[in-house]
Write a protein that holds these residues in place. Structure first.
Motif, PDB file in Angstrom:
ATOM      1  N   GLU A 113       7.482 -54.696   0.893  1.00 55.34           N
ATOM      2  CA  GLU A 113       7.999 -55.353  -0.114  1.00 55.34           C
ATOM      3  C   GLU A 113       7.882 -54.240  -1.132  1.00 55.34           C
ATOM      4  O   GLU A 113       8.930 -54.093  -1.959  1.00 55.34           O
ATOM      5  CB  GLU A 113       6.929 -56.459  -0.532  1.00 55.34           C
ATOM      6  CG  GLU A 113       7.408 -57.039  -1.916  1.00 55.34           C
ATOM      7  CD  GLU A 113       6.437 -58.136  -2.395  1.00 55.34           C
ATOM      8  OE1 GLU A 113       6.720 -58.834  -3.562  1.00 55.34           O
ATOM      9  OE2 GLU A 113       5.444 -58.658  -1.613  1.00 55.34           O
ATOM     10  N   ALA A 114       6.871 -53.269  -1.284  1.00 56.01           N
ATOM     11  CA  ALA A 114       6.848 -52.055  -2.205  1.00 56.01           C
ATOM     12  C   ALA A 114       8.192 -51.079  -1.847  1.00 56.01           C
ATOM     13  O   ALA A 114       8.783 -50.907  -2.836  1.00 56.01           O
ATOM     14  CB  ALA A 114       5.693 -51.546  -1.921  1.00 56.01           C
ATOM     15  N   GLU A 115       8.358 -51.102  -0.581  1.00 58.84           N
ATOM     16  CA  GLU A 115       9.281 -49.954  -0.319  1.00 58.84           C
ATOM     17  C   GLU A 115      10.888 -50.718  -0.661  1.00 58.84           C
ATOM     18  O   GLU A 115      11.972 -50.315  -0.992  1.00 58.84           O
ATOM     19  CB  GLU A 115       9.652 -49.837   1.248  1.00 58.84           C
ATOM     20  CG  GLU A 115       8.267 -48.979   1.248  1.00 58.84           C
ATOM     21  CD  GLU A 115       8.320 -48.586   3.024  1.00 58.84           C
ATOM     22  OE1 GLU A 115       8.925 -49.178   3.704  1.00 58.84           O
ATOM     23  OE2 GLU A 115       7.598 -47.566   3.388  1.00 58.84           O
ATOM     24  N   ALA A 116      11.006 -52.253  -0.266  1.00 56.88           N
ATOM     25  CA  ALA A 116      12.254 -52.889  -0.571  1.00 56.88           C
ATOM     26  C   ALA A 116      12.402 -53.028  -2.242  1.00 56.88           C
ATOM     27  O   ALA A 116      13.543 -52.844  -2.587  1.00 56.88           O
ATOM     28  CB  ALA A 116      12.062 -54.415  -0.202  1.00 56.88           C
ATOM     29  N   ALA A 117      11.419 -53.151  -3.044  1.00 58.60           N
ATOM     30  CA  ALA A 117      11.528 -53.074  -4.325  1.00 58.60           C
ATOM     31  C   ALA A 117      11.933 -51.770  -4.783  1.00 58.60           C
ATOM     32  O   ALA A 117      12.888 -51.751  -5.716  1.00 58.60           O
ATOM     33  CB  ALA A 117      10.226 -53.469  -5.113  1.00 58.60           C
ATOM     34  N   ALA A 118      11.462 -50.668  -4.249  1.00 57.66           N
ATOM     35  CA  ALA A 118      11.805 -49.521  -4.575  1.00 57.66           C
ATOM     36  C   ALA A 118      13.342 -49.164  -4.330  1.00 57.66           C
ATOM     37  O   ALA A 118      14.058 -48.475  -4.990  1.00 57.66           O
ATOM     38  CB  ALA A 118      10.957 -48.368  -4.055  1.00 57.66           C
ATOM     39  N   SER A 119      13.662 -49.678  -3.028  1.00 54.94           N
ATOM     40  CA  SER A 119      14.860 -49.459  -2.435  1.00 54.94           C
ATOM     41  C   SER A 119      16.031 -50.148  -3.450  1.00 54.94           C
ATOM     42  O   SER A 119      17.300 -49.625  -3.621  1.00 54.94           O
ATOM     43  CB  SER A 119      15.061 -49.892  -1.171  1.00 54.94           C
ATOM     44  OG  SER A 119      16.434 -49.642  -0.726  1.00 54.94           O
ATOM     45  N   ALA A 120      15.677 -51.597  -3.808  1.00 57.20           N
ATOM     46  CA  ALA A 120      16.571 -52.427  -4.419  1.00 57.20           C
ATOM     47  C   ALA A 120      16.871 -51.670  -5.872  1.00 57.20           C
ATOM     48  O   ALA A 120      17.748 -52.021  -6.663  1.00 57.20           O
ATOM     49  CB  ALA A 120      15.813 -53.668  -4.689  1.00 57.20           C
ATOM     50  N   SER A 121      15.971 -50.857  -6.243  1.00 54.77           N
ATOM     51  CA  SER A 121      15.921 -50.321  -7.860  1.00 54.77           C
ATOM     52  C   SER A 121      17.018 -49.673  -7.767  1.00 54.77           C
ATOM     53  O   SER A 121      17.624 -48.987  -8.907  1.00 54.77           O
ATOM     54  CB  SER A 121      14.563 -49.910  -8.338  1.00 54.77           C
ATOM     55  OG  SER A 121      14.372 -48.583  -7.489  1.00 54.77           O
ATOM     56  N   GLY A 122      17.371 -49.067  -6.549  1.00 55.54           N
ATOM     57  CA  GLY A 122      18.375 -47.906  -6.358  1.00 55.54           C
ATOM     58  C   GLY A 122      19.931 -48.524  -6.454  1.00 55.54           C
ATOM     59  O   GLY A 122      20.755 -47.850  -6.646  1.00 55.54           O
ATOM     60  N   GLY A 123      19.988 -50.084  -6.560  1.00 50.26           N
ATOM     61  CA  GLY A 123      21.320 -50.542  -6.643  1.00 50.26           C
ATOM     62  C   GLY A 123      21.717 -51.560  -5.380  1.00 50.26           C
ATOM     63  O   GLY A 123      20.860 -52.357  -5.361  1.00 50.26           O
ATOM     64  N   ALA A 124      22.513 -50.753  -4.827  1.00 49.60           N
ATOM     65  CA  ALA A 124      23.311 -51.705  -3.707  1.00 49.60           C
ATOM     66  C   ALA A 124      22.577 -52.021  -2.354  1.00 49.60           C
ATOM     67  O   ALA A 124      21.542 -51.323  -2.211  1.00 49.60           O
ATOM     68  CB  ALA A 124      24.653 -51.143  -3.146  1.00 49.60           C
ATOM     69  N   LEU A 125      22.781 -53.179  -1.837  1.00 51.14           N
ATOM     70  CA  LEU A 125      21.953 -53.532  -0.762  1.00 51.14           C
ATOM     71  C   LEU A 125      22.683 -52.856   0.448  1.00 51.14           C
ATOM     72  O   LEU A 125      23.919 -52.859   0.497  1.00 51.14           O
ATOM     73  CB  LEU A 125      22.332 -55.228  -0.448  1.00 51.14           C
ATOM     74  CG  LEU A 125      21.884 -56.059  -1.517  1.00 51.14           C
ATOM     75  CD1 LEU A 125      21.809 -57.333  -1.099  1.00 51.14           C
ATOM     76  CD2 LEU A 125      20.162 -55.675  -1.773  1.00 51.14           C
ATOM     77  N   ARG A 126      21.995 -52.305   1.341  1.00 51.97           N
ATOM     78  CA  ARG A 126      22.526 -51.677   2.455  1.00 51.97           C
ATOM     79  C   ARG A 126      21.904 -51.854   3.696  1.00 51.97           C
ATOM     80  O   ARG A 126      21.014 -52.653   3.549  1.00 51.97           O
ATOM     81  CB  ARG A 126      22.167 -50.069   2.235  1.00 51.97           C
ATOM     82  CG  ARG A 126      22.813 -49.628   0.937  1.00 51.97           C
ATOM     83  CD  ARG A 126      22.467 -47.986   0.880  1.00 51.97           C
ATOM     84  NE  ARG A 126      22.963 -47.317  -0.535  1.00 51.97           N
ATOM     85  CZ  ARG A 126      22.189 -47.403  -1.457  1.00 51.97           C
ATOM     86  NH1 ARG A 126      21.233 -48.036  -1.776  1.00 51.97           N
ATOM     87  NH2 ARG A 126      23.017 -46.722  -2.540  1.00 51.97           N
ATOM     88  N   GLY A 127      22.405 -51.667   4.746  1.00 53.53           N
ATOM     89  CA  GLY A 127      22.093 -51.695   6.162  1.00 53.53           C
ATOM     90  C   GLY A 127      22.845 -52.945   6.877  1.00 53.53           C
ATOM     91  O   GLY A 127      23.730 -53.400   6.424  1.00 53.53           O
ATOM     92  N   ARG A 128      22.220 -53.358   7.953  1.00 51.72           N
ATOM     93  CA  ARG A 128      22.793 -54.445   8.818  1.00 51.72           C
ATOM     94  C   ARG A 128      22.205 -55.599   8.486  1.00 51.72           C
ATOM     95  O   ARG A 128      20.881 -55.756   8.767  1.00 51.72           O
ATOM     96  CB  ARG A 128      22.723 -53.918  10.164  1.00 51.72           C
ATOM     97  CG  ARG A 128      23.525 -55.101  11.279  1.00 51.72           C
ATOM     98  CD  ARG A 128      23.170 -54.541  12.587  1.00 51.72           C
ATOM     99  NE  ARG A 128      23.893 -55.325  13.420  1.00 51.72           N
ATOM    100  CZ  ARG A 128      23.642 -55.492  14.884  1.00 51.72           C
ATOM    101  NH1 ARG A 128      22.495 -55.106  15.293  1.00 51.72           N
ATOM    102  NH2 ARG A 128      24.297 -56.125  15.726  1.00 51.72           N
ATOM    103  N   LEU A 129      22.860 -56.827   8.362  1.00 50.60           N
ATOM    104  CA  LEU A 129      22.229 -58.410   8.394  1.00 50.60           C
ATOM    105  C   LEU A 129      22.810 -59.082   9.476  1.00 50.60           C
ATOM    106  O   LEU A 129      23.932 -59.413   9.603  1.00 50.60           O
ATOM    107  CB  LEU A 129      22.501 -58.703   7.035  1.00 50.60           C
ATOM    108  CG  LEU A 129      22.091 -60.231   6.768  1.00 50.60           C
ATOM    109  CD1 LEU A 129      20.632 -60.454   6.692  1.00 50.60           C
ATOM    110  CD2 LEU A 129      22.702 -60.702   5.355  1.00 50.60           C
ATOM    111  N   ARG A 130      21.797 -59.372  10.251  1.00 54.19           N
ATOM    112  CA  ARG A 130      22.074 -60.223  11.294  1.00 54.19           C
ATOM    113  C   ARG A 130      21.736 -61.731  11.173  1.00 54.19           C
ATOM    114  O   ARG A 130      20.657 -62.038  10.988  1.00 54.19           O
ATOM    115  CB  ARG A 130      21.588 -59.715  12.764  1.00 54.19           C
ATOM    116  CG  ARG A 130      21.795 -60.448  14.032  1.00 54.19           C
ATOM    117  CD  ARG A 130      21.094 -59.228  15.094  1.00 54.19           C
ATOM    118  NE  ARG A 130      20.969 -59.947  16.337  1.00 54.19           N
ATOM    119  CZ  ARG A 130      21.977 -60.324  17.393  1.00 54.19           C
ATOM    120  NH1 ARG A 130      23.219 -59.598  17.067  1.00 54.19           N
ATOM    121  NH2 ARG A 130      21.653 -60.822  18.354  1.00 54.19           N
ATOM    122  N   ALA A 131      22.808 -62.588  11.178  1.00 55.15           N
ATOM    123  CA  ALA A 131      22.352 -63.972  10.798  1.00 55.15           C
ATOM    124  C   ALA A 131      22.941 -64.776  11.723  1.00 55.15           C
ATOM    125  O   ALA A 131      24.148 -64.681  12.435  1.00 55.15           O
ATOM    126  CB  ALA A 131      22.900 -64.338   9.437  1.00 55.15           C
TER     127      ALA A 131
END
Length: 310
Positions: A80-98
């Protein structure tokens, strides 16, 4: 030292989830021997056995079950801490498998998927449209959308809305075959059966507090709701289909309700996540998109509920 401890914890959690050192090693990108040494080091440091090992299987000890919950919480907080830090950088990145049911996906999600990818241009979306209940952990899905009952206790679910199946037919079919007056009349009609569930041709109908269960004669059977929708439009018979699939046809008059006081038992539309894992921002964004798409299509979406363990 802290890095080694976290590595040991990550190995233990992965083995505990999969009950297999080999599968955990594949997931972690390590050798089996490395995973085994990490778990052994953790047990040695704690002075307690966390896993029962035999030549054929792996299981959690009582101490292991207790420690697993704490370790999962720790790893979730780090994520959660890493995701929050990453999200503060702006755009969502990576692969989303649904994984998404084909009827719901094709009727209401894929026509609008351009909106989602345009809003998140750096996100790679991997959509699997199927009525099969995938194993999120084994098949590495980030999220699944499901309609119906939930039985897997390893998963966390969030209810996005309601779904109800209704009886529909074309006016041409009813002009020829006649209008059913009660549920039992369906046994003398051509029925279009959605082949999902244990006994697909057993229809359970409800009218206020009354319930009736009947076996119907399938004229057409399919696991794809849109295939049955086409057959119904063509006058092949009476179908019991999700309201989110037939809403447009009912609105423009291509289909009409049959026994409109009767419906199938209400089901939920759920977003499903692997249990005890932090939900990344990209998954939260996709679930919000799905919730927006399915709002009101099933007879009115309920207010969002907090995630619950299933």
């Amino acid at each position: 030292m802290i890095r080694n401890q976290l590595a040991e914890i990550a190995c233990f959690v992965e083995v505990a989830h999969r009950l297999s050192f080999a599968q955990a090693a594949v997931r972690l990108g390590m050798h089996v021997s490395g995973v085994s040494r990490a778990v052994a080091a953790l047990e040695s440091r704690l002075g307690v056995r966390l896993l029962q090992r035999t030549t054929r299987q792996v299981g959690l000890t009582e101490a292991g079950r207790t420690h697993l919950a704490r370790c999962e919480g720790l790893l979730a907080e780090i994520a959660e801490a890493e995701a929050a830090a990453s999200a503060s950088g702006g755009a969502l990145r990576g692969r989303l498998r649904a994984s998404i049911p084909s009827g719901l996906g094709l009727a209401h999600l894929t026509p609008r998927i351009g909106e989602f990818v345009a809003a998140h241009p750096e996100l790679e979306l991997d959509l699997h449209l199927s009525n099969r209940n995938v194993d999120l952990v084994e098949e590495a899905f980030d999220v699944a959308i499901r309609v119906g009952e939930l039985r897997d206790s390893r998963l966390v679910a969030r209810r996005l809305g309601d779904s109800r199946r209704v009886l529909v037919a074309s006016a041409a079919y009813l002009a020829t075959a006649g209008q059913p007056r009660r549920p039992a009349d369906l046994e003398r009609h051509a029925c279009l059966v959605l082949d999902v569930g244990a006994i697909a041709d057993r229809w359970e109908l409800r009218r206020r507090r009354r319930r009736e269960t009947l076996r119907v004669p399938p004229r057409v059977r399919s696991n794809n709701a849109l295939a049955l929708l086409d057959a119904c439009r063509a006058g092949a018979g009476i179908a019991l289909l999700p309201q989110f699939v037939v809403a447009g046809d009912l609105a423009d008059g291509r289909l009409v309700r049959v026994l409109d006081a009767w419906t199938a038992i209400e089901q939920g539309i759920f977003a499903i996540y692997p249990g005890n894992r932090f939900i990344p921002a990209k998954v939260r964004a996709f679930v919000a998109f799905v919730e927006h798409c399915v709002r009101d299509v099933g007879g009115g979406a309920r207010p969002p509920k907090r995630s619950t363990r299933r």
